[in-house]
Design a protein around this motif. Structure first.
Motif, PDB file in Angstrom:
ATOM      1  N   ASN A  65       0.832  -1.208   0.000  1.00 40.87           N
ATOM      2  CA  ASN A  65       0.000   0.000   0.000  1.00 40.87           C
ATOM      3  C   ASN A  65       0.863   1.253   0.000  1.00 40.87           C
ATOM      4  O   ASN A  65       1.975   1.248   0.534  1.00 40.87           O
ATOM      5  CB  ASN A  65      -0.899   0.038   1.243  1.00 40.87           C
ATOM      6  N   TYR A  67       0.120   5.334   1.014  1.00 38.96           N
ATOM      7  CA  TYR A  67      -0.815   6.337   1.528  1.00 38.96           C
ATOM      8  C   TYR A  67      -0.229   7.728   1.303  1.00 38.96           C
ATOM      9  O   TYR A  67       0.940   7.971   1.615  1.00 38.96           O
ATOM     10  CB  TYR A  67      -1.057   6.126   3.024  1.00 38.96           C
ATOM     11  N   ARG A  72      -5.237   6.094   1.021  1.00 37.07           N
ATOM     12  CA  ARG A  72      -4.568   5.069   0.227  1.00 37.07           C
ATOM     13  C   ARG A  72      -4.766   5.349  -1.261  1.00 37.07           C
ATOM     14  O   ARG A  72      -5.892   5.414  -1.745  1.00 37.07           O
ATOM     15  CB  ARG A  72      -5.100   3.673   0.581  1.00 37.07           C
ATOM     16  N   ALA A  75      -2.804   0.294  -4.050  1.00 37.79           N
ATOM     17  CA  ALA A  75      -3.128  -0.909  -3.275  1.00 37.79           C
ATOM     18  C   ALA A  75      -2.970  -2.137  -4.169  1.00 37.79           C
ATOM     19  O   ALA A  75      -3.651  -2.259  -5.189  1.00 37.79           O
ATOM     20  CB  ALA A  75      -4.562  -0.832  -2.730  1.00 37.79           C
ATOM     21  N   THR A  77      -2.868  -6.511  -4.470  1.00 36.81           N
ATOM     22  CA  THR A  77      -3.680  -7.579  -3.879  1.00 36.81           C
ATOM     23  C   THR A  77      -2.981  -8.944  -3.807  1.00 36.81           C
ATOM     24  O   THR A  77      -3.539  -9.883  -3.249  1.00 36.81           O
ATOM     25  CB  THR A  77      -4.982  -7.748  -4.696  1.00 36.81           C
ATOM     26  N   GLU A 113     -10.754  -7.377   2.121  1.00 39.63           N
ATOM     27  CA  GLU A 113      -9.567  -6.536   1.943  1.00 39.63           C
ATOM     28  C   GLU A 113      -9.236  -6.354   0.458  1.00 39.63           C
ATOM     29  O   GLU A 113      -8.841  -5.266   0.030  1.00 39.63           O
ATOM     30  CB  GLU A 113      -8.362  -7.170   2.663  1.00 39.63           C
ATOM     31  N   ALA A 117      -9.168  -2.886  -1.464  1.00 44.00           N
ATOM     32  CA  ALA A 117      -7.941  -2.486  -2.159  1.00 44.00           C
ATOM     33  C   ALA A 117      -8.241  -2.092  -3.598  1.00 44.00           C
ATOM     34  O   ALA A 117      -7.739  -1.078  -4.102  1.00 44.00           O
ATOM     35  CB  ALA A 117      -6.920  -3.621  -2.111  1.00 44.00           C
ATOM     36  N   ASP A 120      -9.989   1.341  -3.585  1.00 43.54           N
ATOM     37  CA  ASP A 120      -9.086   2.462  -3.325  1.00 43.54           C
ATOM     38  C   ASP A 120      -8.161   2.721  -4.513  1.00 43.54           C
ATOM     39  O   ASP A 120      -7.881   3.871  -4.855  1.00 43.54           O
ATOM     40  CB  ASP A 120      -8.254   2.190  -2.065  1.00 43.54           C
ATOM     41  N   GLN A 121      -7.684   1.653  -5.139  1.00 51.04           N
ATOM     42  CA  GLN A 121      -6.808   1.796  -6.295  1.00 51.04           C
ATOM     43  C   GLN A 121      -7.514   2.540  -7.432  1.00 51.04           C
ATOM     44  O   GLN A 121      -6.930   3.395  -8.095  1.00 51.04           O
ATOM     45  CB  GLN A 121      -6.353   0.411  -6.755  1.00 51.04           C
TER      46      GLN A 121
END
Length: 369
Positions: A65, A67, A72, A75, A77, A113, A117, A120-121
């Protein structure tokens, strides 16, 4: 430089960037505090540039990640998917119902999660605009959080489109963000040219009409016109003459002061990094092997690779240069990793080294001495 732990502008956590079997960046973690210059050094091919490009989302991270300002923006995976595979294999071999239930619960958490992720990406900029609008802060329709980080590229020739004028090159970012006021764009371009030491007459010329140092100034102007909070400078002086390097470094220093910039400075010239950086991270084959304050790293280098890099710095005195002893780094000889996997450990406040527990104890003793 004294830094506040709560004033972290960029946070990188377990960042990995793989190209097939090639681990260009492998489990790299560090923080960059607001207003500091963070140097990232290492030999060619060690993953410095890939780290910078992954942070700015030119590459999609394999895992880990990043930030920026607490949000974030990157991200990956793969680490979640790998853990799910291990848990499923464990389930198949287990006959304990409680253990199977724990595996199922953990798999469900990891799937959440992964979805978060991916969100957020893809949507970090959209969420950023929503939050700014909710807080009453003016925000343009196409504004992106990642544009608060700009990059200065290593090759000033390859990074500038030869078919575009200097004005078109510098103004491109503003146009992409939806700004259409030609007068405003022109004024901003002229202001940026003068800020980096060029003149308004240069706006109508093409990149081939400039020297290497002037082209790099154009690249810097293109990045700062976006009013960034952070600059990733990817070896901005390596392609320049020695006499021009100092000018570019001084320009970046001036911009740091006048614009309040935070800079991630990627280089392999340690003498320059020492002069310019507050903290330095050393990379080797995709791994971060040492991280410390600039003065601390040069006074007390602990990792064998760091000592090897420092021993390669040429000395200005011819007699001393003749007697300079170079330290050779051979990881197979200098480390014993067959029985223990090395970890990134804090040897003394702010000084981290990638080492085994046995090496860690040795480094602790060296610091005490």
């Amino acid at each position: 430089m004294s830094v506040n732990e709560n004033d972290v502008l960029l946070k990188v956590e377990h960042l990995c960037m793989y190209f097939g079997p090639k681990k260009a960046v492998n489990d790299v973690s560090f923080d960059i505090h607001r207003g500091e210059v963070f140097g990232l050094v290492g030999e060619s091919g060690c993953g410095k540039t890939t780290t910078g490009r992954t942070i700015i989302k030119l590459y999609n991270a394999t895992s880990g990640n990043v930030y920026f300002k607490g949000r974030r923006i990157v991200a990956g995976t793969k680490s979640y998917k790998d853990e799910i595979k291990k848990l499923r294999a464990k389930k198949k071999q287990s006959k304990d119902q409680n253990e199977i239930a724990e595996c199922n619960e953990r798999i469900a958490e990891l799937k959440k999660e992964i979805e978060l992720a991916k969100h957020d990406q893809k949507n970090c900029d959209k969420d950023y605009r929503k939050d700014m609008a909710a807080a009453g802060t003016p925000v343009r329709k196409g504004e992106r959080l990642v544009t608060k980080i700009q990059m200065i590229y290593q090759d000033p020739v390859a990074s500038l489109d030869p078919r575009m004028t200097v004005e078109e090159i510098i103004a491109e970012g503003l146009k992409i963000q939806g700004i259409k006021d030609k007068k405003y764009i022109r004024e901003q371009v002229i202001e940026m040219l003068e800020t980096v030491g060029l003149v308004r007459e240069h706006a109508t010329r093409y990149p081939h009409e400039f020297s290497g140092g002037q082209r790099q100034r154009i690249g810097i102007a293109r990045s700062i016109i976006m009013k960034p909070e952070m600059i990733i400078a990817d070896e901005p002086i390596s392609a320049l003459d020695v006499s021009i390097r100092a000018q570019v470094i001084n320009l970046l220093n001036d911009l740091r002061e006048s614009m309040g910039l935070t800079i991630m400075f990627i280089a392999h010239d340690l003498s320059v990094v020492k002069y310019f950086s507050d903290r330095i991270g050393v990379m080797y084959f995709g791994d971060m092997v040492e991280l410390a304050d600039s003065d601390e790293l040069f006074k007390h280098p602990l990792h064998p690779y760091t000592r090897s890099l420092l021993s390669a710095i040429p000395l200005p005195d011819p007699e001393m240069e003749k007697n300079r002893v170079r330290i050779r780094y051979n990881p197979k000889v200098d480390h014993e990793y067959t029985t223990e996997v090395p970890e990134f450990r804090e040897v003394c406040p702010g000084h981290f080294v990638r080492c085994t527990m046995k090496e860690y104890e040795k480094y602790l003793q060296q610091v005490k001495e």
